[in-house]
Design a protein around this motif. Structure first.
Motif, mmCIF file in Angstrom:
data_model
loop_
_atom_site.group_PDB
_atom_site.id
_atom_site.type_symbol
_atom_site.label_atom_id
_atom_site.label_comp_id
_atom_site.label_asym_id
_atom_site.label_seq_id
_atom_site.Cartn_x
_atom_site.Cartn_y
_atom_site.Cartn_z
ATOM 1 N N ARG A 182 11.513 3.024 1.410
ATOM 2 C CA ARG A 182 11.874 4.010 0.457
ATOM 3 C C ARG A 182 11.070 4.453 -0.551
ATOM 4 N N SER A 183 10.248 3.717 -0.409
ATOM 5 C CA SER A 183 8.709 4.234 -1.088
ATOM 6 C C SER A 183 8.907 5.899 0.096
ATOM 7 N N ALA A 184 8.413 5.811 1.361
ATOM 8 C CA ALA A 184 8.086 6.583 2.113
ATOM 9 C C ALA A 184 8.544 7.817 2.241
ATOM 10 N N ALA A 185 10.444 7.981 2.133
ATOM 11 C CA ALA A 185 10.922 8.668 2.025
ATOM 12 C C ALA A 185 10.881 9.828 0.610
ATOM 13 N N LYS A 186 10.453 8.875 -0.270
ATOM 14 C CA LYS A 186 10.311 9.738 -1.361
ATOM 15 C C LYS A 186 8.921 10.727 -1.621
ATOM 16 N N TRP A 228 1.119 -1.506 -0.138
ATOM 17 C CA TRP A 228 -0.433 0.267 0.022
ATOM 18 C C TRP A 228 0.574 1.000 -0.060
ATOM 19 N N ALA A 229 1.841 1.273 0.810
ATOM 20 C CA ALA A 229 3.149 2.252 0.764
ATOM 21 C C ALA A 229 3.598 2.197 -0.871
ATOM 22 N N ASN A 230 3.708 1.431 -1.415
ATOM 23 C CA ASN A 230 4.646 1.624 -2.613
ATOM 24 C C ASN A 230 3.695 2.520 -3.559
ATOM 25 N N ALA A 231 2.163 1.553 -3.534
ATOM 26 C CA ALA A 231 1.076 2.031 -4.515
ATOM 27 C C ALA A 231 0.782 3.768 -4.370
ATOM 28 N N CYS A 232 1.020 4.005 -2.632
ATOM 29 C CA CYS A 232 0.642 5.389 -2.831
ATOM 30 C C CYS A 232 1.528 6.274 -3.345
ATOM 31 N N LEU A 233 2.879 5.905 -3.197
ATOM 32 C CA LEU A 233 4.026 6.186 -4.115
ATOM 33 C C LEU A 233 4.004 6.540 -5.550
ATOM 34 N N GLU A 234 3.542 4.868 -6.030
ATOM 35 C CA GLU A 234 3.038 4.792 -7.140
ATOM 36 C C GLU A 234 2.327 5.812 -8.361
ATOM 37 N N TYR A 235 0.768 5.912 -6.898
ATOM 38 C CA TYR A 235 -0.353 7.600 -7.342
ATOM 39 C C TYR A 235 -0.201 8.047 -7.366
ATOM 40 N N ALA A 236 0.662 8.899 -6.910
ATOM 41 C CA ALA A 236 0.873 10.396 -6.982
ATOM 42 C C ALA A 236 2.253 10.498 -8.171
#
Length: 987
Positions: A737-741, A663-671
């Motif tokens: 790493r996704s959270a940092a981005k 989910w955290a990865n998907a949040c970054l990918e959507y943004a």
């Protein structure tokens, strides 16, 4: 979620009771006078749990979309075209589950609705729910139907003789017993403190006709069936959650036979706690019965008069009922073993116990250990003994009971089984178990039921038997059954939907009661079910018809998130083309008001699944709103756990750490996909919140340890419920790493630095403690007792490689494993895991292996005539309890990887900048000769690609044509070793 935008005039209304009644189908209606025609009008509406809206008899809305009770969603439906000058009627059917499911958390039942209209001559008109509305329990629906599954509500049985739908029209009140509605409270009252408008459009409704009548049979039903909700009988409070429970106890009854006779007891569903039964002192264990699990049959001898039966239940249950029946040539009745009970509408069954109960919560913060955990049925291997629980002696004595008189010493443990938990009949049981069946040729006249025209199809009738025919809809579909027929009064039509059949074998849905029973009134009539179902095949059994039944049509009203099929893929390999098509269709069927795992068994929004589903959707449909809605629903589970739940909104408080990380990865990918910085700012605090809680679970070695469901793949990899699981730690590295981005996109880069640092520290710990120098691979886990796993899997190596943890020679070693997986390693068991494998292969540049893997595994699905992607590969014994069973679900969107990779890799279309303002088109042909297709852009428009490999005067030429909208920068890249002939076309 959006903030409340509406100033409500209406009030919540109900029937005056506490609300939230079990399996209640309640009608609400209001007639009103409109002084002139409406220029425009809309109804804002929500209900607990589900509603179907009618205006002047026309169905015009369903809902609400799934939501957390603290942010109850409401829908808005345009109805101006349905209103008229004079008397009008708004009617609403509200379905109350009375228990929590995987889509719904138990509330209290109720309706909130208001109409606002602009009149043609100017002025306005408004009306809302209040005490002036009428309500009645729907007279036609049987409330004693079984649960469809632990994930869903109830199956459906409707009697058109008792209510024909007239209550939805002006002047017609039907057979219902009407009374004034009672107000519950103003908007904002408990349990719905906030009302939030739905942030997605209404779902589609597209009638789909069957393509053929697959088979026709004369069948004879077994004598008697029922289904018992033993879970809720044993633990009445379990209606408030959907967590697994375990219990030890019995159900007892008496079979009163008119004379001695042979009989068969059949147990038909996926009720995992059933251990066997006793008859007149003789015990029958499930392991000793006939049939293949989960079907079990016992041939027994009934004596004349009373035969005492007990059913032993010991083990874990999630919400399925026990479907069973008795077939016998002589008349018999079921009576209560309790003296004086079982009459005047009471249940003929008795509940003995429970002698022990256990409720499970799937995450460490709330899970409490119990002495029961060591025993069989409660998760352990120890046989039950006197130390297992208080009352064990009484529990053991029941097994020796040979008559109802033997229960007298157990009076403190016995009570009547609640009648509302006893199904009137089991349509599922009668659909899968028949006394006899004889195949008949399908007459052409019956095929008319598949034709979209006015010609009715007459259903053949047989003496001394029922008529069963199977409709094939050609593909899997998801929606609502609709039919029109001419029938005599009292004819019974049983509908049973399932996904797969081949060469005469039918894959029955033992953990899903996918049935509908319809009892007809006299003459022509129509019915449309309000219950969503997924199926390809629909078995229809006509019973008790005094004259032939004529059908004009049986349809599925296909309902999904409204999308256009913008993405396309076509290539020189017909097999890959078919694979892309089933990936597209699968994803479409699994787009409801959220992404869902499957349209049949669950219809559940699984958080981790949706990350992969979102990527496929981006490349096939280009929808963004549904992705954002899914991502924003997840933090609502913080009321259950700060680790965030794996399926939401749900009464099952369950956590799979990888699903939160995905989910955290998907949040970054959507943004990044949309370029939506505002979304990044809103969601970043939620991502930070849950990952900070996960960081608190890092042990002294610097590794994540979680006690709970540590899942990645349906395969025999070593992923214990307690321990340090390597794949989970590796995925956590990627999520950090996704959270940092994401923090940087949200404008809080400094707050993301600790996550970047934590990811590197965790990667170092993985390399220090989870690498096997001896095997030159990453081990699957370290168990809770400190023992290193001796299992090595491709899954673990793939996610470690994909998340950039291995370096140097270790990275080279993993790359070699991905290219040629060692046979001794556990192989990939699901198309879901294949998604991550393909990501790793793409990072390696081994597109040839990716295409070959697609052809092998997804090609196997095509070989079996699949129209959608399977949940599992049929490679492992764990996935094949029956040699004919290829997978559980035959439509599962977590499996639709080719829909993404064929566009991203073979067409080669990828974003270069957030929001796709710059695009790179670098096709990877593999062994293909040509390909063409399209990829949607998030801001609108698409990228069209057509490429072809040619030999020209001894040179290898790569011709590439790309069409793109103005304003989108495009980089064109040809494969190495080819002379490029490339064109960029605007428009």
């Amino acid at each position: 979620m959006k903030q409340e935008q509406r100033k409500w005039r209406a009030e919540w209304i109900g029937d005056g009771g506490e609300g939230g009644a079990r399996n209640e189908w309640r009608c609400y209606r209001r007639e009103f006078e409109l002084p002139e025609a409406a220029a425009a009008a809309e109804i804002a509406i929500t209900a607990d749990a589900r509603y179907v809206l009618f205006v002047n008899g026309t169905l015009c809305g369903r809902g609400p979309v799934r939501s957390w009770p603290a942010e109850q969603s409401y829908n808005t439906h345009s109805v101006g075209h349905l209103l008229r000058k004079g008397t009008n009627t708004i009617a609403v059917l509200v379905i109350s589950y009375g228990l929590s499911t995987f889509q719904y958390i138990l509330g209290r039942g109720g309706l909130l609705a208001e109409l606002e209209a602009s009149l043609a001559g100017g002025g306005s008109f408004a009306i809302g729910t209040d005490a002036s509305w009428e309500t009645a329990q729907h007279a036609g629906y049987d409330r004693r139907t079984p649960r469809m599954s632990c994930q869903l509500g109830f199956s459906e049985s409707v009697d058109a003789r008792l209510s024909d739908g007239g209550w939805t029209t002006t002047g017609g009140t039907g057979a219902e017993q009407w009374k004034p509605a009672r107000t519950i409270g103003r908007p904002g009252c408990d349990p719905w403190p906030k009302l939030v408008p739905s942030d997605i459009p209404s779902l589609t409704e597209e009638p789909v006709w069957p393509v053929r009548v697959e088979s026709l049979k004369r069948v004879r039903p077994v004598s008697w069936t029922t289904a018992l909700d033993i879970r809720n009988a044993m633990l009445p409070d379990s209606v408030g959650h959907a967590n697994p429970v375990a219990f030890a106890g019995y159900v007892a009854f008496v079979v009163r036979a008119s004379e001695a006779a042979d009989a068969t007891f059949g147990f038909l569903g996926g009720f995992g706690a059933f251990r066997g039964f006793g008859l007149n002192g003789q015990r029958f264990k499930t392991s000793e019965m006939e049939g293949q699990l989960p079907e079990r049959y016992a041939r027994i001898r009934l004596r004349q008069g009373d035969n005492f039966v007990w059913l032993e239940t010991l083990g874990s249950e999630h919400g399925m009922g026990l479907h069973f029946g008795i077939d016998c040539d002589v008349p018999f009745e079921i009576v209560s073993p309790i003296a004086g009970a079982g009459v005047d509408g009471e249940s003929p069954f008795a509940l003995i116990g429970p002698f022990a109960t256990r409720t499970y919560v799937d995450y460490q913060e709330q899970e409490q250990s119990s002495p029961l955990d060591d025993y069989k049925g409660f998760g352990g291997n120890k046989e039950l003994d006197a130390g297992a629980f208080e009352g064990f002696d009484a529990y053991a004595r029941v097994r020796d009971a040979a008559s109802a008189d033997d229960l007298r010493s157990l009076e403190d443990w016995i009570r009547p089984f609640p009648l509302e938990l006893v199904a009137t009949d089991s349509v599922f049981g009668k659909s899968v178990w028949k006394r006899s069946e004889e195949s008949r040729p399908v007459p052409m006249e019956l095929q008319a039921v598949c034709m979209a025209g006015p010609l009715p199809a007459t259903v053949p009738a047989y003496p001394d038997g029922d008529t069963e025919f199977v409709l094939d809809f050609g593909k899997e579909w998801s929606g609502y059954i609709r039919f029109e027929l001419d029938a005599p009064e009292g004819a019974m039509l049983d509908f049973y939907g399932y996904e797969y059949m081949r060469d005469g074998w039918r894959q029955d849905t033992y953990i899903l009661d996918n049935t509908l029973r319809y009892a007809s009134k006299e003459g022509w009539q129509k019915y449309e079910s309000p219950v969503r179902r997924g199926l390809r095949y629909l078995m229809v059994t006509v019973r008790n018809a005094s004259r032939p039944v004529r059908l004009i049509g049986v349809q599925i009203v296909q309902s999904n998130f409204p999308v256009a099929e913008i993405g396309r893929f076509h290539s020189s390999d017909p097999l890959l083309n078919d694979i892309w098509e089933i990936s597209k269709h699968t994803t479409r069927l699994c787009m409801e008001d959220t992404f869902v795992d499957c349209p049949a068994y669950e219809q559940t929004f699984w958080v981790g699944d949706s990350r992969n589903e979102a990527l496929v959707n981006y490349y096939v449909f280009g929808a963004s709103d549904i992705v954002k809605r899914c991502l924003e629903l997840v933090p609502g589970s913080s009321v259950q756990t700060p680790l965030f739940a794996d399926q939401v909104p749900s009464g099952w408080s369950s956590v799979i750490p990888n699903w939160t990380f995905f989910w955290a990865n998907a949040c970054l990918e959507y943004a990044e996909h949309t370029g939506d910085r505002e979304f990044a700012r809103r969601i970043w605090p939620q991502v930070r919140f849950t990952l900070e809680h996960y960081l608190r679970k890092i042990d002294e070695r610097g590794l994540l340890r979680h006690r709970g469901w540590n899942l990645l793949d349906w395969a025999p990899i070593d992923q214990p419920r307690d321990g340090i699981v390597t794949h989970q730690n590796a995925v956590f590295v990627g999520a950090l790493r996704s959270a940092a981005k994401l923090a940087k996109l949200a404008g809080e880069a400094d707050r993301g630095i600790p996550f970047a640092e934590a990811s590197e520290t965790l990667a170092q710990a993985i390399n220090a403690f989870l690498w096997s120098e001896e095997r030159q691979a990453y081990l699957d886990c370290i168990h809770a007792d400190g023992r290193s796993s001796d299992i090595f899997s491709i899954q673990t190596q793939a996610v470690v490689y994909l998340n950039g943890i291995a370096e140097g020679t270790r990275k080279e070693r993993l790359a070699a494993y991905l290219v040629e997986p060692p046979r001794e390693f556990v192989q990939i068991g699901s198309p879901f895991m294949a998604f991550f494998y393909y990501e790793a292969l793409a990072a390696l540049g081994r597109y040839d292996i990716m295409l070959d893997d697609m052809r092998k595994h997804f090609g196997q699905m095509i070989e079996y005539e699949a129209t959608t992607c399977w949940e599992m590969y049929p490679n492992f014994v764990e996935n094949r309890p029956n040699p004919n069973m290829l997978t559980r679900s035959h439509c599962h969107a977590w499996s639709a990887a080719p829909g993404y990779f064929l566009g991203a890799c073979v067409l080669g279309v990828r974003k270069e900048t957030d929001g796709w303002s710059r695009v790179r088109v670098a096709p990877q042909p593999g062994d293909l000769k040509w390909a063409r297709g399209a990829v949607p852009l998030p801001s609108g428009g698409r990228i069209d690609v057509a490429w072809r490999m040619e030999d020209e005067a001894g040179s290898r030429v790569f011709r590439l044509d790309v069409r793109a909208p103005e304003g989108v920068e495009v980089d064109l890249v040809a494969p190495d070793g080819y002379e490029p002939r490339m064109r960029l076309i605007r428009g």
